[in-house]
Enzyme design. Structure first.
Site, PDB file in Angstrom:
ATOM      1  N   GLY A 114       7.426  -8.587  -0.190  1.00  0.00           N
ATOM      2  CA  GLY A 114       6.419  -8.041  -1.091  1.00  0.00           C
ATOM      3  C   GLY A 114       5.078  -8.662  -0.782  1.00  0.00           C
ATOM      4  N   PHE A 115       4.572  -9.471  -1.711  1.00  0.00           N
ATOM      5  CA  PHE A 115       3.272 -10.134  -1.555  1.00  0.00           C
ATOM      6  C   PHE A 115       2.174  -9.108  -1.314  1.00  0.00           C
ATOM      7  CE2 PHE A 115       6.594 -13.082  -0.258  1.00  0.00           C
ATOM      8  CZ  PHE A 115       6.333 -14.167  -1.071  1.00  0.00           C
ATOM      9  N   HIS A 116       2.175  -8.081  -2.149  1.00  0.00           N
ATOM     10  CA  HIS A 116       1.097  -7.099  -2.084  1.00  0.00           C
ATOM     11  C   HIS A 116       0.996  -6.362  -3.425  1.00  0.00           C
ATOM     12  CE1 HIS A 116       4.582  -4.496  -0.765  1.00  0.00           C
ATOM     13  NE2 HIS A 116       4.033  -3.714  -1.679  1.00  0.00           N
ATOM     14  N   ALA A 117      -0.107  -5.641  -3.570  1.00  0.00           N
ATOM     15  CA  ALA A 117      -0.285  -4.731  -4.706  1.00  0.00           C
ATOM     16  C   ALA A 117      -0.591  -3.355  -4.136  1.00  0.00           C
ATOM     17  CB  ALA A 117      -1.440  -5.207  -5.582  1.00  0.00           C
ATOM     18  N   ARG A 120       3.164  -7.872  -6.531  1.00  0.00           N
ATOM     19  CA  ARG A 120       4.602  -8.065  -6.666  1.00  0.00           C
ATOM     20  C   ARG A 120       5.168  -8.909  -5.529  1.00  0.00           C
ATOM     21  NH1 ARG A 120       4.875  -2.639  -5.630  1.00  0.00           N
ATOM     22  NH2 ARG A 120       2.965  -2.736  -6.868  1.00  0.00           N
TER      23      ARG A 120
END
Ligand code: TYD
Length: 135
Positions: free
Chosen positions: A50-53, A98
Protein backbone atom coordinates in the site's frame (compact mmCIF):
# COMPACT_ATOMS: atom_id res chain seq x y z
CA UNK A 1 -18.26 14.64 15.72
CA UNK A 2 -15.55 13.13 13.55
CA UNK A 3 -16.63 10.22 11.40
CA UNK A 4 -14.66 7.00 11.66
CA UNK A 5 -12.08 6.30 8.96
CA UNK A 6 -12.82 2.59 9.14
CA UNK A 7 -16.10 1.89 7.34
CA UNK A 8 -17.06 -1.76 7.48
CA UNK A 9 -19.97 -3.12 5.48
CA UNK A 10 -21.59 -6.47 6.20
CA UNK A 11 -21.46 -8.92 3.31
CA UNK A 12 -24.47 -11.20 3.10
CA UNK A 13 -23.68 -14.84 3.77
CA UNK A 14 -25.62 -17.46 1.83
CA UNK A 15 -23.81 -20.54 3.00
CA UNK A 16 -25.59 -23.75 3.82
CA UNK A 17 -24.73 -27.29 4.80
CA UNK A 18 -22.58 -27.60 1.65
CA UNK A 19 -20.30 -24.71 2.56
CA UNK A 20 -19.98 -20.92 2.33
CA UNK A 21 -21.11 -18.39 -0.24
CA UNK A 22 -20.72 -14.61 0.15
CA UNK A 23 -22.40 -12.01 -2.07
CA UNK A 24 -21.29 -8.48 -2.93
CA UNK A 25 -23.72 -6.83 -5.33
CA UNK A 26 -24.63 -3.31 -6.37
CA UNK A 27 -27.12 -1.83 -3.94
CA UNK A 28 -26.11 -4.42 -1.37
CA UNK A 29 -22.56 -4.54 -0.02
CA UNK A 30 -21.29 -2.68 -3.11
CA UNK A 31 -22.08 1.06 -3.06
CA UNK A 32 -20.64 1.64 -6.57
CA UNK A 33 -20.51 -0.13 -9.94
CA UNK A 34 -17.31 -2.14 -10.16
CA UNK A 35 -14.93 -1.46 -13.06
CA UNK A 36 -11.93 -3.41 -11.79
CA UNK A 37 -11.19 -6.29 -9.43
CA UNK A 38 -7.76 -7.33 -8.25
CA UNK A 39 -6.54 -9.62 -5.53
CA UNK A 40 -3.41 -9.71 -3.45
CA UNK A 41 -2.14 -13.11 -2.33
CA UNK A 42 1.06 -15.05 -1.75
CA UNK A 43 2.41 -12.10 0.22
CA UNK A 44 5.83 -12.87 1.62
CA UNK A 45 6.33 -12.94 5.38
CA UNK A 46 6.93 -9.52 6.89
CA UNK A 47 5.97 -7.64 3.73
CA UNK A 48 3.73 -4.58 4.00
CA UNK A 49 2.02 -3.00 0.98
CA UNK A 50 0.00 0.00 0.00
CA UNK A 51 1.63 3.21 1.24
CA UNK A 52 -0.44 5.38 -1.04
CA UNK A 53 -3.68 7.33 -1.32
CA UNK A 54 -6.03 7.78 -4.25
CA UNK A 55 -7.38 11.08 -5.51
CA UNK A 56 -10.72 9.70 -6.78
CA UNK A 57 -10.83 5.93 -6.50
CA UNK A 58 -13.32 4.12 -4.27
CA UNK A 59 -12.60 0.57 -3.21
CA UNK A 60 -14.17 -2.25 -1.24
CA UNK A 61 -11.62 -4.66 0.28
CA UNK A 62 -12.67 -8.14 1.30
CA UNK A 63 -10.28 -10.60 2.92
CA UNK A 64 -11.68 -13.85 1.52
CA UNK A 65 -9.02 -16.03 3.17
CA UNK A 66 -6.54 -15.55 5.99
CA UNK A 67 -6.09 -12.16 7.59
CA UNK A 68 -4.51 -8.75 7.10
CA UNK A 69 -4.39 -5.51 9.04
CA UNK A 70 -5.19 -2.29 7.22
CA UNK A 71 -4.18 1.13 8.51
CA UNK A 72 -6.00 4.25 7.29
CA UNK A 73 -4.73 7.80 7.75
CA UNK A 74 -6.54 10.99 6.74
CA UNK A 75 -3.61 13.32 7.35
CA UNK A 76 -4.57 13.80 10.99
CA UNK A 77 -6.01 10.62 12.44
CA UNK A 78 -4.97 7.01 11.97
CA UNK A 79 -7.15 3.95 12.45
CA UNK A 80 -6.36 0.28 12.08
CA UNK A 81 -8.65 -2.65 11.35
CA UNK A 82 -8.09 -6.38 11.15
CA UNK A 83 -9.80 -8.04 8.17
CA UNK A 84 -10.21 -11.76 8.73
CA UNK A 85 -13.60 -12.67 7.34
CA UNK A 86 -15.38 -12.69 3.98
CA UNK A 87 -18.49 -11.55 5.86
CA UNK A 88 -17.26 -7.96 6.06
CA UNK A 89 -15.79 -5.49 3.62
CA UNK A 90 -13.76 -2.36 4.21
CA UNK A 91 -14.79 0.67 2.17
CA UNK A 92 -11.93 3.01 1.35
CA UNK A 93 -12.88 6.28 -0.29
CA UNK A 94 -10.60 8.84 -1.92
CA UNK A 95 -8.17 10.92 0.12
CA UNK A 96 -7.13 8.22 2.56
CA UNK A 97 -3.59 6.96 2.99
CA UNK A 98 -3.65 3.17 3.32
CA UNK A 99 -1.14 0.59 4.44
CA UNK A 100 -1.54 -3.19 4.59
CA UNK A 101 0.40 -5.06 7.27
CA UNK A 102 0.60 -8.48 8.92
CA UNK A 103 -0.57 -10.57 5.97
CA UNK A 104 -1.07 -14.18 6.97
CA UNK A 105 0.62 -16.53 4.47
CA UNK A 106 -2.81 -17.71 3.24
CA UNK A 107 -4.27 -14.22 2.92
CA UNK A 108 -6.28 -13.47 -0.22
CA UNK A 109 -7.38 -9.85 -0.28
CA UNK A 110 -9.95 -9.08 -2.98
CA UNK A 111 -10.34 -5.44 -3.97
CA UNK A 112 -13.31 -4.11 -5.93
CA UNK A 113 -12.70 -0.70 -7.47
CA UNK A 114 -14.91 1.83 -9.22
CA UNK A 115 -12.35 2.73 -11.91
CA UNK A 116 -9.70 1.21 -14.09
CA UNK A 117 -6.07 1.36 -12.99
CA UNK A 118 -4.61 4.86 -13.39
CA UNK A 119 -1.21 5.72 -11.96
CA UNK A 120 -2.19 9.42 -12.16
CA UNK A 121 -4.80 8.76 -9.47
CA UNK A 122 -2.13 7.69 -6.94
CA UNK A 123 -0.36 9.78 -4.33
CA UNK A 124 2.61 7.62 -3.33
CA UNK A 125 4.51 10.11 -1.20
CA UNK A 126 3.26 10.44 2.39
CA UNK A 127 4.60 14.00 2.77
CA UNK A 128 2.86 15.05 -0.44
CA UNK A 129 -0.36 13.40 0.77
CA UNK A 130 -0.26 15.30 4.07
CA UNK A 131 0.39 18.50 2.12
CA UNK A 132 -2.67 17.94 -0.12
CA UNK A 133 -4.83 17.48 3.01
CA UNK A 134 -3.67 20.84 4.37
CA UNK A 135 -4.53 22.70 1.16
P1 TYD B 1 0.48 -1.14 -6.28
O1 TYD B 1 -0.84 -0.43 -6.37
O2 TYD B 1 1.72 -0.32 -6.14
O3 TYD B 1 0.43 -2.18 -5.09
P2 TYD B 1 0.23 -1.95 -3.54
O4 TYD B 1 -0.15 -0.53 -3.34
O5 TYD B 1 -0.85 -2.90 -3.18
O6 TYD B 1 1.46 -2.30 -2.83
O7 TYD B 1 0.59 -2.09 -7.55
C1 TYD B 1 1.70 -2.93 -7.77
C2 TYD B 1 1.97 -2.97 -9.26
O8 TYD B 1 0.85 -3.51 -9.97
C3 TYD B 1 2.25 -1.60 -9.85
O9 TYD B 1 3.28 -1.75 -10.83
C4 TYD B 1 0.97 -1.23 -10.54
C5 TYD B 1 0.38 -2.57 -10.93
N1 TYD B 1 -1.09 -2.59 -10.91
C6 TYD B 1 -1.79 -2.67 -12.11
O10 TYD B 1 -1.20 -2.72 -13.20
N2 TYD B 1 -3.15 -2.70 -12.08
C7 TYD B 1 -3.84 -2.67 -10.92
O11 TYD B 1 -5.09 -2.71 -10.93
C8 TYD B 1 -3.11 -2.55 -9.68
C9 TYD B 1 -3.82 -2.48 -8.36
C10 TYD B 1 -1.74 -2.52 -9.73
Amino acid sequence: MTSPLVQLVPIPQRGDARGQLSVAELGGALPFPVRRIYWIYGTQLGVSRGFHAHKQLRQLCVCVAGSVRIVLFDGRREESVALDSSAKGLLIGPGLWREMHDFSPDCVLMVFADAEYAEADYIRNRGEFIQTKRE
